[in-house]
Design a protein around this motif. Structure first.
Motif, PDB file in Angstrom:
ATOM      1  N   MET A   1      21.958   0.865 -15.446  1.00 29.70           N
ATOM      2  CA  MET A   1      20.986   1.832 -14.927  1.00 29.70           C
ATOM      3  C   MET A   1      20.613   2.815 -16.025  1.00 29.70           C
ATOM      4  O   MET A   1      21.489   3.381 -16.675  1.00 29.70           O
ATOM      5  CB  MET A   1      21.589   2.574 -13.731  1.00 29.70           C
ATOM      6  N   PRO A   2      19.302   3.043 -16.279  1.00 32.72           N
ATOM      7  CA  PRO A   2      18.914   3.991 -17.327  1.00 32.72           C
ATOM      8  C   PRO A   2      19.253   5.424 -16.942  1.00 32.72           C
ATOM      9  O   PRO A   2      19.438   5.741 -15.762  1.00 32.72           O
ATOM     10  CB  PRO A   2      17.397   3.783 -17.419  1.00 32.72           C
ATOM     11  N   ALA A   3      19.338   6.301 -17.956  1.00 30.02           N
ATOM     12  CA  ALA A   3      19.626   7.701 -17.710  1.00 30.02           C
ATOM     13  C   ALA A   3      18.490   8.322 -16.902  1.00 30.02           C
ATOM     14  O   ALA A   3      17.328   7.943 -17.042  1.00 30.02           O
ATOM     15  CB  ALA A   3      19.803   8.439 -19.032  1.00 30.02           C
ATOM     16  N   PRO A   4      18.784   9.296 -16.029  1.00 29.65           N
ATOM     17  CA  PRO A   4      17.736   9.942 -15.228  1.00 29.65           C
ATOM     18  C   PRO A   4      16.732  10.661 -16.114  1.00 29.65           C
ATOM     19  O   PRO A   4      17.062  11.166 -17.180  1.00 29.65           O
ATOM     20  CB  PRO A   4      18.525  10.914 -14.345  1.00 29.65           C
ATOM     21  N   LEU A   5      15.481  10.737 -15.639  1.00 21.69           N
ATOM     22  CA  LEU A   5      14.388  11.268 -16.446  1.00 21.69           C
ATOM     23  C   LEU A   5      14.100  12.736 -16.171  1.00 21.69           C
ATOM     24  O   LEU A   5      13.204  13.307 -16.786  1.00 21.69           O
ATOM     25  CB  LEU A   5      13.115  10.432 -16.202  1.00 21.69           C
ATOM     26  N   ALA A  11      20.426  15.427 -10.458  1.00 21.49           N
ATOM     27  CA  ALA A  11      21.085  15.961  -9.264  1.00 21.49           C
ATOM     28  C   ALA A  11      21.163  14.898  -8.172  1.00 21.49           C
ATOM     29  O   ALA A  11      22.179  14.776  -7.471  1.00 21.49           O
ATOM     30  CB  ALA A  11      20.337  17.197  -8.763  1.00 21.49           C
ATOM     31  N   SER A  12      20.109  14.103  -8.037  1.00 17.33           N
ATOM     32  CA  SER A  12      20.093  13.038  -7.024  1.00 17.33           C
ATOM     33  C   SER A  12      21.101  11.945  -7.364  1.00 17.33           C
ATOM     34  O   SER A  12      21.756  11.396  -6.472  1.00 17.33           O
ATOM     35  CB  SER A  12      18.691  12.438  -6.920  1.00 17.33           C
ATOM     36  N   LEU A  13      21.216  11.634  -8.658  1.00 14.76           N
ATOM     37  CA  LEU A  13      22.188  10.626  -9.085  1.00 14.76           C
ATOM     38  C   LEU A  13      23.612  11.064  -8.723  1.00 14.76           C
ATOM     39  O   LEU A  13      24.410  10.272  -8.225  1.00 14.76           O
ATOM     40  CB  LEU A  13      22.059  10.394 -10.591  1.00 14.76           C
ATOM     41  N   ASP A  18      28.056  11.488  -3.816  1.00  9.49           N
ATOM     42  CA  ASP A  18      28.678  12.563  -3.028  1.00  9.49           C
ATOM     43  C   ASP A  18      29.220  13.702  -3.890  1.00  9.49           C
ATOM     44  O   ASP A  18      30.222  14.338  -3.536  1.00  9.49           O
ATOM     45  CB  ASP A  18      29.793  12.021  -2.117  1.00  9.49           C
ATOM     46  N   TYR A  19      28.557  13.949  -5.018  1.00  9.87           N
ATOM     47  CA  TYR A  19      28.904  15.126  -5.826  1.00  9.87           C
ATOM     48  C   TYR A  19      27.761  16.122  -5.681  1.00  9.87           C
ATOM     49  O   TYR A  19      26.627  15.836  -6.075  1.00  9.87           O
ATOM     50  CB  TYR A  19      29.112  14.772  -7.295  1.00  9.87           C
ATOM     51  N   VAL A  20      28.065  17.288  -5.130  1.00 12.86           N
ATOM     52  CA  VAL A  20      27.057  18.316  -4.887  1.00 12.86           C
ATOM     53  C   VAL A  20      27.026  19.250  -6.091  1.00 12.86           C
ATOM     54  O   VAL A  20      27.912  20.087  -6.280  1.00 12.86           O
ATOM     55  CB  VAL A  20      27.364  19.113  -3.598  1.00 12.86           C
ATOM     56  N   ALA A  21      25.997  19.109  -6.922  1.00 11.74           N
ATOM     57  CA  ALA A  21      25.883  19.897  -8.151  1.00 11.74           C
ATOM     58  C   ALA A  21      24.854  20.993  -7.976  1.00 11.74           C
ATOM     59  O   ALA A  21      23.813  20.790  -7.347  1.00 11.74           O
ATOM     60  CB  ALA A  21      25.479  18.994  -9.316  1.00 11.74           C
ATOM     61  N   ASP A  22      25.143  22.168  -8.548  1.00 11.49           N
ATOM     62  CA  ASP A  22      24.125  23.217  -8.563  1.00 11.49           C
ATOM     63  C   ASP A  22      23.126  22.932  -9.685  1.00 11.49           C
ATOM     64  O   ASP A  22      23.287  22.009 -10.488  1.00 11.49           O
ATOM     65  CB  ASP A  22      24.750  24.605  -8.699  1.00 11.49           C
ATOM     66  N   VAL A  55      31.832  10.257 -11.218  1.00 13.60           N
ATOM     67  CA  VAL A  55      30.622   9.961 -10.447  1.00 13.60           C
ATOM     68  C   VAL A  55      29.460   9.608 -11.373  1.00 13.60           C
ATOM     69  O   VAL A  55      28.589   8.798 -11.020  1.00 13.60           O
ATOM     70  CB  VAL A  55      30.238  11.127  -9.513  1.00 13.60           C
ATOM     71  N   LEU A  56      29.448  10.189 -12.570  1.00 12.85           N
ATOM     72  CA  LEU A  56      28.394   9.856 -13.526  1.00 12.85           C
ATOM     73  C   LEU A  56      28.515   8.399 -13.970  1.00 12.85           C
ATOM     74  O   LEU A  56      27.518   7.675 -14.055  1.00 12.85           O
ATOM     75  CB  LEU A  56      28.463  10.795 -14.722  1.00 12.85           C
ATOM     76  N   ALA A  57      29.746   7.970 -14.237  1.00 15.15           N
ATOM     77  CA  ALA A  57      29.961   6.575 -14.610  1.00 15.15           C
ATOM     78  C   ALA A  57      29.543   5.643 -13.474  1.00 15.15           C
ATOM     79  O   ALA A  57      28.869   4.627 -13.704  1.00 15.15           O
ATOM     80  CB  ALA A  57      31.426   6.348 -14.968  1.00 15.15           C
ATOM     81  N   ALA A  58      29.908   5.995 -12.258  1.00 15.80           N
ATOM     82  CA  ALA A  58      29.537   5.168 -11.106  1.00 15.80           C
ATOM     83  C   ALA A  58      28.017   5.143 -10.926  1.00 15.80           C
ATOM     84  O   ALA A  58      27.429   4.091 -10.670  1.00 15.80           O
ATOM     85  CB  ALA A  58      30.222   5.692  -9.845  1.00 15.80           C
ATOM     86  N   GLY A  59      27.388   6.306 -11.067  1.00 13.72           N
ATOM     87  CA  GLY A  59      25.947   6.386 -10.878  1.00 13.72           C
ATOM     88  C   GLY A  59      25.155   5.645 -11.944  1.00 13.72           C
ATOM     89  O   GLY A  59      24.095   5.085 -11.657  1.00 13.72           O
ATOM     90  N   LEU A  60      25.667   5.629 -13.170  1.00 18.06           N
ATOM     91  CA  LEU A  60      24.985   4.947 -14.270  1.00 18.06           C
ATOM     92  C   LEU A  60      25.361   3.471 -14.370  1.00 18.06           C
ATOM     93  O   LEU A  60      24.789   2.739 -15.184  1.00 18.06           O
ATOM     94  CB  LEU A  60      25.308   5.640 -15.598  1.00 18.06           C
ATOM     95  N   GLY A  61      26.348   3.061 -13.570  1.00 20.80           N
ATOM     96  CA  GLY A  61      26.823   1.685 -13.666  1.00 20.80           C
ATOM     97  C   GLY A  61      27.549   1.423 -14.972  1.00 20.80           C
ATOM     98  O   GLY A  61      27.506   0.317 -15.520  1.00 20.80           O
ATOM     99  N   ALA A  62      28.239   2.456 -15.477  1.00 20.52           N
ATOM    100  CA  ALA A  62      28.908   2.373 -16.776  1.00 20.52           C
ATOM    101  C   ALA A  62      30.424   2.353 -16.597  1.00 20.52           C
ATOM    102  O   ALA A  62      30.955   2.820 -15.586  1.00 20.52           O
ATOM    103  CB  ALA A  62      28.516   3.572 -17.648  1.00 20.52           C
ATOM    104  N   GLU A  63      31.102   1.823 -17.609  1.00 18.22           N
ATOM    105  CA  GLU A  63      32.566   1.858 -17.604  1.00 18.22           C
ATOM    106  C   GLU A  63      33.042   3.273 -17.888  1.00 18.22           C
ATOM    107  O   GLU A  63      32.498   3.961 -18.761  1.00 18.22           O
ATOM    108  CB  GLU A  63      33.126   0.908 -18.658  1.00 18.22           C
ATOM    109  N   LEU A  64      34.050   3.719 -17.148  1.00 19.06           N
ATOM    110  CA  LEU A  64      34.671   5.006 -17.420  1.00 19.06           C
ATOM    111  C   LEU A  64      35.891   4.767 -18.307  1.00 19.06           C
ATOM    112  O   LEU A  64      36.827   4.076 -17.919  1.00 19.06           O
ATOM    113  CB  LEU A  64      35.102   5.696 -16.122  1.00 19.06           C
TER     114      LEU A  64
END
Length: 299
Positions: A1-5, A11-13, A18-22, A55-64
């Motif tokens: 998955m590409p990085a958000p634009l 924030a949506s990623l 289920d991570y609520v970011a300010d 959650v970033l790794a999960a959202g990007l489909g990347a290995e942690l």
């Protein structure tokens, strides 16, 4: 998955996991991804710093790839080491076969005998750039911080006996610190910095609703209100978001519908980890806080 634009997409990623970011945190994460800069997260334990990397790794489909820091951590534990046992065996076999010394020496320090640790593994090619989590950097010694500078600045590791390994595509690097000691400015200068604070009541309520959806709304609101009150007290260790979630799950397991002083007293060990803090809250203080929360809810 590409990085958000955009910041909103970032924030949506996070929210999708289920991570609520300010807004400030979402901006810091977005800039780290956009500029390919390490992200340095500092804050009290339990505020969700490590969770951001997960959650970033999960959202990007990347290995942690996680490096858990500790006192005495060195290059062999963090980046790489040579398989000396295999090298010695190679030497014995070469001597028995009467191989040339120069040819033998040339083959000893190659990838074949290299043991990859998290820092080096994160620099090798991956289908998707991995998320490298350097967790609790403040637990290490200052010499290890100095070793990190090459990685943080150039995304490379120099192995004197072999070569310099440079990432073709930089990994997403996240460093965390609980601020048990100050991290050197040279590390911070190479990173985008963000302080992860305790959430306000509205955001913490949203976190509880996402993480413990089975809890009744009234109970979730009371839990958040009680913990917000605790954080105003002069306690040795204030409860973090992790404790909020765990206490919500504990009360749900006890079939609680609303906060009751007796149940609060019996479960303070889920929230507070020092006996002096528990003793200060237990009894009349817990009852007073519960009564205050009920009165405010009824008003």
């Amino acid at each position: 998955m590409p990085a958000p634009l955009s910041i909103d997409a970032t924030a949506s990623l996070l929210a999708a996991q289920d991570y609520v970011a300010d807004r400030q945190l979402a901006t810091a994460v977005f800039l780290a991804l956009k500029l390919q800069r390490p992200l340095f997260l500092e804050g009290e334990p339990g505020t969700g710093k490590t969770e951001i990397a997960k959650v970033l790794a999960a959202g990007l489909g990347a290995e942690l790839i996680r490096l858990q820091c500790y006192e005495g951590l060195d290059v062999a534990g963090a980046a790489y080491e040579w398989n000396y046992a295999a090298q010695m065996l190679e030497i014995r076999l070469a001597e028995a076969a009467h191989e040339e010394r120069e040819r033998l020496a040339a083959g000893l320090f190659t990838e074949r005998f290299l043991i990859e640790r998290p820092l080096l593994r994160a620099l090798f090619p991956h289908p998707v750039p991995p998320v490298l989590l350097i967790d609790e950097l403040d637990r290490t010694d200052e010499p290890f911080e100095a070793y990190l500078l090459e990685i943080l600045a150039d995304f490379q590791i120099t192995i004197p006996e072999w070569k310099t390994v440079k990432a073709a595509t930089p990994p997403v690097v996240i460093l965390t610190s609980n601020r048990t000691r100050e991290i050197h400015d040279a590390v911070k200068r190479r990173c985008i910095y963000h302080w992860v604070d305790y959430p306000g009541a509205a955001r913490e309520f949203e976190i509880v609703r996402r993480k413990v959806p089975a809890a009744k709304e009234a109970l979730s609101r009371q839990i958040v209100a009680f913990i917000q009150e605790l954080r105003r007290m002069d306690l040795y260790k204030l409860p973090g978001v992790a404790e909020t979630i765990e206490w919500s799950r504990a009360l749900l397991a006890l079939d609680s519908v609303v906060l009751e002083p007796e149940v609060v007293n019996n479960t303070l060990g889920v929230l507070l980890k020092y006996q002096d803090d528990i003793a200060r809250v237990q009894g009349s203080e817990a009852a007073r806080l519960v009564e205050k929360i009920r009165a405010e809810a009824a008003a």
